[in-house]
Design a protein around this motif. Structure first.
Motif, short mmCIF file in Angstrom:
data_model
loop_
_atom_site.label_atom_id
_atom_site.label_comp_id
_atom_site.label_asym_id
_atom_site.label_seq_id
_atom_site.Cartn_x
_atom_site.Cartn_y
_atom_site.Cartn_z
N ILE A 41 0.87 -1.57 -0.14
CA ILE A 41 0.22 -0.10 -0.14
C ILE A 41 0.97 1.24 0.16
CG2 ILE A 41 -1.39 1.87 1.48
CD1 ILE A 41 -2.50 -1.54 2.41
N LEU A 42 2.08 1.21 0.86
CA LEU A 42 3.05 2.56 0.63
C LEU A 42 2.88 2.70 -0.23
CD1 LEU A 42 4.76 1.72 4.22
CD2 LEU A 42 2.63 3.77 3.89
N ALA A 43 4.16 1.48 -0.93
CA ALA A 43 4.73 1.54 -2.40
C ALA A 43 4.10 2.38 -3.08
CB ALA A 43 5.01 0.10 -2.58
N GLN A 44 2.44 1.89 -3.66
CA GLN A 44 1.13 2.56 -4.42
C GLN A 44 1.33 3.61 -4.24
OE1 GLN A 44 -2.33 0.56 -3.53
NE2 GLN A 44 -1.37 -1.56 -4.09
N HIS A 45 2.28 4.37 -3.05
CA HIS A 45 1.35 5.59 -2.90
C HIS A 45 2.64 6.48 -2.46
CE1 HIS A 45 -2.53 5.26 -1.33
NE2 HIS A 45 -2.87 6.31 -1.83
N ASN A 46 4.13 5.57 -3.35
CA ASN A 46 5.81 5.80 -3.40
C ASN A 46 5.70 5.93 -2.00
OD1 ASN A 46 7.32 6.06 -5.23
ND2 ASN A 46 7.67 8.51 -5.81
N GLY A 50 8.39 3.96 3.90
CA GLY A 50 7.59 2.85 4.61
C GLY A 50 7.71 1.36 4.35
N TYR A 51 8.01 1.88 2.85
CA TYR A 51 7.89 0.54 2.14
C TYR A 51 9.33 -0.07 2.28
CZ TYR A 51 8.41 -3.39 -1.42
OH TYR A 51 8.55 -4.46 -1.84
N ILE A 52 10.20 -0.11 2.42
CA ILE A 52 11.57 -0.07 2.62
C ILE A 52 11.58 -1.14 3.88
CG2 ILE A 52 14.02 0.29 3.00
CD1 ILE A 52 14.01 1.96 1.30
N VAL A 53 11.50 -0.25 4.84
CA VAL A 53 11.03 -0.75 6.34
C VAL A 53 9.99 -2.58 6.93
CG1 VAL A 53 10.52 -0.57 9.15
CG2 VAL A 53 12.07 1.12 7.87
N LEU A 173 11.75 0.44 -5.76
CA LEU A 173 10.59 -0.68 -5.60
C LEU A 173 10.36 -1.84 -6.78
CD1 LEU A 173 8.36 2.34 -3.75
CD2 LEU A 173 10.75 0.95 -2.87
N ALA A 174 10.82 -0.80 -6.91
CA ALA A 174 10.30 -1.97 -9.04
C ALA A 174 10.94 -3.41 -9.07
CB ALA A 174 9.60 -2.11 -9.75
N GLN A 175 12.08 -3.59 -8.61
CA GLN A 175 13.03 -4.38 -8.29
C GLN A 175 13.88 -4.92 -7.11
OE1 GLN A 175 16.64 -2.22 -10.20
NE2 GLN A 175 15.22 -2.52 -12.45
N VAL A 176 13.19 -4.76 -6.33
CA VAL A 176 12.98 -5.24 -4.44
C VAL A 176 13.21 -7.08 -4.46
CG1 VAL A 176 12.99 -5.40 -2.12
CG2 VAL A 176 12.28 -2.90 -3.39
N GLN A 177 14.04 -7.16 -4.13
CA GLN A 177 14.20 -8.93 -3.74
C GLN A 177 12.49 -9.98 -3.51
OE1 GLN A 177 15.41 -10.41 -6.10
NE2 GLN A 177 16.72 -9.61 -6.98
N THR A 178 12.06 -10.27 -3.83
CA THR A 178 10.53 -11.35 -2.53
C THR A 178 11.28 -12.44 -2.67
OG1 THR A 178 9.46 -11.09 -4.58
CG2 THR A 178 9.54 -9.53 -2.76
N HIS A 179 12.55 -13.18 -3.56
CA HIS A 179 12.13 -14.50 -3.30
C HIS A 179 11.83 -15.41 -2.00
CE1 HIS A 179 15.20 -12.84 -6.71
NE2 HIS A 179 14.76 -14.36 -6.92
#
Length: 281
Positions: A41-46, A50-53, A173-179
């Motif tokens: 949700i935070l990523a959608q609002h750039n 907050g997204y990183i944490v 944000l589009a390239q953050v790893q989520t493996h």
């Protein structure tokens, strides 16, 4: 109340232990999904900071899932290895190693151990030719600088570090790893959290004798055997073939026999290496 009592699982009979681990896996899965959902949700609002944490916290929770599964894969549940594996559940470095490990593709167990040794160094040298600067352990430093402001000393200079710097310097944000999150999602949806599934996993992996020359193909075969046995016993949840394939292809060597503790490095030893490379450094 006594917190961080995870090693008390060693005192339980096998069936009771697996019941408790099953419940823990469900809690960890739910929490990691909830945190990642908030992060998105935070990523959608750039809102990068907050997204990183939150994304980092979601990955740490997902790492706990894999840590518990490695405890289940440990062949001798009464050994020190089993107890030490459980301790990793609350260890920031261990969780960080699991997150970073599940982006790698090791061919042999020897490669796994060599990689982990480097990731556990308390300090290390780096720079254009590899020795110019002394850095703190990358996993621990990356975690803390993503959350906290700190005043640090680096190569005889003092500077402020702020999470704000990461917004511009490191993260897309589009390239953050989520493996790690993706593997845990697939495993939970396939039914790996069930006590019955954990019994199968324990039995299948009990035969593994990890050695330096243990190859990825040996792990791949055990991954396939795990899925096959779960299907045979009708324990698996009905999911797409892609879910099962993802698990088979991405569940890596267990780490229960690898030392994940911080490896103490003396700053003076690193400076000696610098002096040998650059006498006037």
């Amino acid at each position: 109340m006594r917190i961080r009592a995870i090693t008390d699982l060693c005192k339980l009979p096998q069936r009771d232990r697996l019941n408790v681990i099953s419940e823990g896996l469900l809690h960890v899965t739910e929490n990691s999904k909830a945190i990642e959902s908030s992060a998105c949700i935070l990523a959608q609002h750039n809102s990068k900071r907050g997204y990183i944490v939150l994304h980092a916290l979601a990955q740490e929770e997902a790492a706990k899932f894999l840590i518990l599964l490695d405890a289940v894969r440990c062949p001798n549940k009464q050994s020190d290895k089993f107890s030490n594996q459980l301790k990793r559940f609350n260890d920031h470095l261990a969780k960080g190693i699991y997150i970073k490990y599940y982006v790698t593709r090791p061919a042999t167990f020897s490669q796994v151990k060599n990689w982990v040794v480097e990731e556990c160094d308390e300090y290390y040298l780096d720079g254009p030719i590899g020795v110019e600067w002394i850095f703190r352990n990358d996993i621990l430093q990356h975690r803390e600088e993503s959350i906290y402001v700190d005043y640090v000393e680096m190569d005889n200079k003092h500077i402020w570090l702020s999470p704000k710097q990461l917004e511009n310097d490191r993260y897309n944000l589009a390239q953050v790893q989520t493996h790690t999150l993706e593997l845990v999602r697939c495993m939970s949806e396939a039914g790996f959290c069930k006590t019955e599934s954990l019994e199968v996993i324990s039995n299948v992996w009990n035969s593994l004798k990890l050695a330096k020359d243990t190859h990825w193909q040996d792990i791949l075969k055990l991954n396939e055997d795990t899925i096959s046995k779960l299907k045979e016993k009708k324990i698996l949840e009905d999911q797409s073939v892609k879910i099962y394939q993802y698990i088979v292809q991405n569940w890596l060597f267990p780490l229960y026999s690898v030392d994940l503790k911080i490896r103490r490095i003396k700053i003076k030893d690193l400076k000696r290496i610098q002096d040998e490379c650059y006498p006037s450094f």
